[in-house]
Design an enzyme around this catalytic site. Structure first.
Site, short mmCIF file in Angstrom:
data_model
loop_
_atom_site.label_atom_id
_atom_site.label_comp_id
_atom_site.label_asym_id
_atom_site.label_seq_id
_atom_site.Cartn_x
_atom_site.Cartn_y
_atom_site.Cartn_z
N ASP A 89 0.83 -1.20 0.00
CA ASP A 89 0.00 0.00 0.00
C ASP A 89 0.87 1.26 0.00
O ASP A 89 2.03 1.22 0.43
CB ASP A 89 -0.84 0.09 1.28
CG ASP A 89 -1.77 -1.09 1.44
OD1 ASP A 89 -2.12 -1.70 0.43
OD2 ASP A 89 -2.12 -1.37 2.61
N1 URA Z 1 -1.08 -5.75 4.33
C1 URA Z 1 -1.54 -4.50 4.29
O1 URA Z 1 -2.52 -4.19 4.95
N2 URA Z 1 -0.90 -3.61 3.50
C2 URA Z 1 0.18 -3.92 2.77
O2 URA Z 1 0.72 -3.06 2.07
C3 URA Z 1 0.65 -5.23 2.82
C4 URA Z 1 0.01 -6.12 3.62
#
Ligand code: URA
Length: 276
Positions: free
Chosen positions: A106
């Protein structure tokens, strides 16, 4: 017999470009097949037989590339961002051949991101079917009771179904917030954030610190480096040790699917160095 692949795919598989770029190059008349300009990116070709030229030169011989990047918070894991935000591609050294991220992190997640032009390897490492463990360090918005960590270990139910058991280790509780590591073997959208929300807290910071036997180590934020041969071999062994891909709907072996992922990841988190 129908030639095996579309022209755009042949170009992208050669590691020369993304599918989108390849399509644009073909449409712009930069690609010849058998001496003639072809403008239809869907034209079927056989890369082993057809002479494909890009700007008058043969497609580059494909050399597999495997990179580790320390993705900083605030970069997007896409090639281009319509909002003009910095992407992980902006961080790669100039001249890096076309590579794709293996899975995604993310915008607000930092940490270890692998990129490659080996699409089969990318699929196996990212696919939940291969159970490759990914370890994250989480700072929660509040102090989590042991019961909440146990719920994370058991695998809380999310709106897209129950999650697999996870390995969870409390590291410390500074200022009334729990810092812990969690190792999961899936990789659903925002999975760790949603798991933490399912036990009544929020994620304040999230960093991926390991993928299988490979740890982020001391790679500075924003930096990248090629994987070593032994790191790659270790990742391949991890893939091979996971459960084989099964046909859709086939029953899972309970002993494998319920086994927490902890054993894959221990002993490498705090080393501060790259280790295969
Ligand atoms: N889990 C999440 O919530 N975000 C990420 O970027 C990777 C794993």
């Amino acid at each position: 017999m129908r030639p095996p692949v579309s022209l755009e795919r042949a170009i992208s598989k050669a590691g020369a470009a993304s599918r989108v770029e390849a399509r644009a190059w073909v449409a712009a008349g930069r690609v010849k097949v058998g001496g003639r300009i072809v403008r239809d990116p869907r034209r079927r070709v056989d890369p082993a037989r057809d002479r494909i030229l890009l700007d008058g030169r043969p497609l580059p011989a494909r050399r597999p590339i495997y990179l580790a990047l320390h993705k900083p918070k605030g970069t997007v894991t896409t090639r281009r961002d319509e909002r003009g935000r910095r992407t992980v591609y902006d961080l790669l050294p100039a001249g890096t051949p076309h590579v794709v991220p293996i899975g995604r992190l993310d915008l607000d997640t930092s940490g270890l991101l692998l990129l490659t032009n080996d699409t089969a390897f990318a699929h196996e490492l990212a696919s939940p079917d291969y159970h490759v463990p990914k370890t994250y360090q989480v700072k929660a918005s509040s102090r989590l009771a042991e019961e909440a960590l146990d719920r994370l270990r058991a695998g809380p139910a999310l709106r897209d179904g129950p999650t697999r058991p996870a390995a969870v280790e409390r590291l410390r509780d500074p200022g009334g917030r729990t810092v812990f590591t969690i190792t999961i073997t899936e990789g659903r959208n925002r999975q760790v954030r949603r798991m933490v929300e399912a036990v009544g807290a929020k994620v304040r910071t999230l960093a991926r610190i390991a993928i299988g036997p490979l740890s982020l180590g001391a790679l500075p934020a924003g930096a990248s480096r090629p994987l070593t041969a032994s790191e790659l071999a270790a990742l391949r062994r991890t893939i091979a040790a996971g459960p084989r891909r099964r046909p859709r709907g086939a029953a899972q072996s309970r002993s494998r699917s319920r086994r927490p992922a902890r054993s894959y990841c221990c002993g490498m988190r705090s080393s501060g160095r790259w280790k295969a």
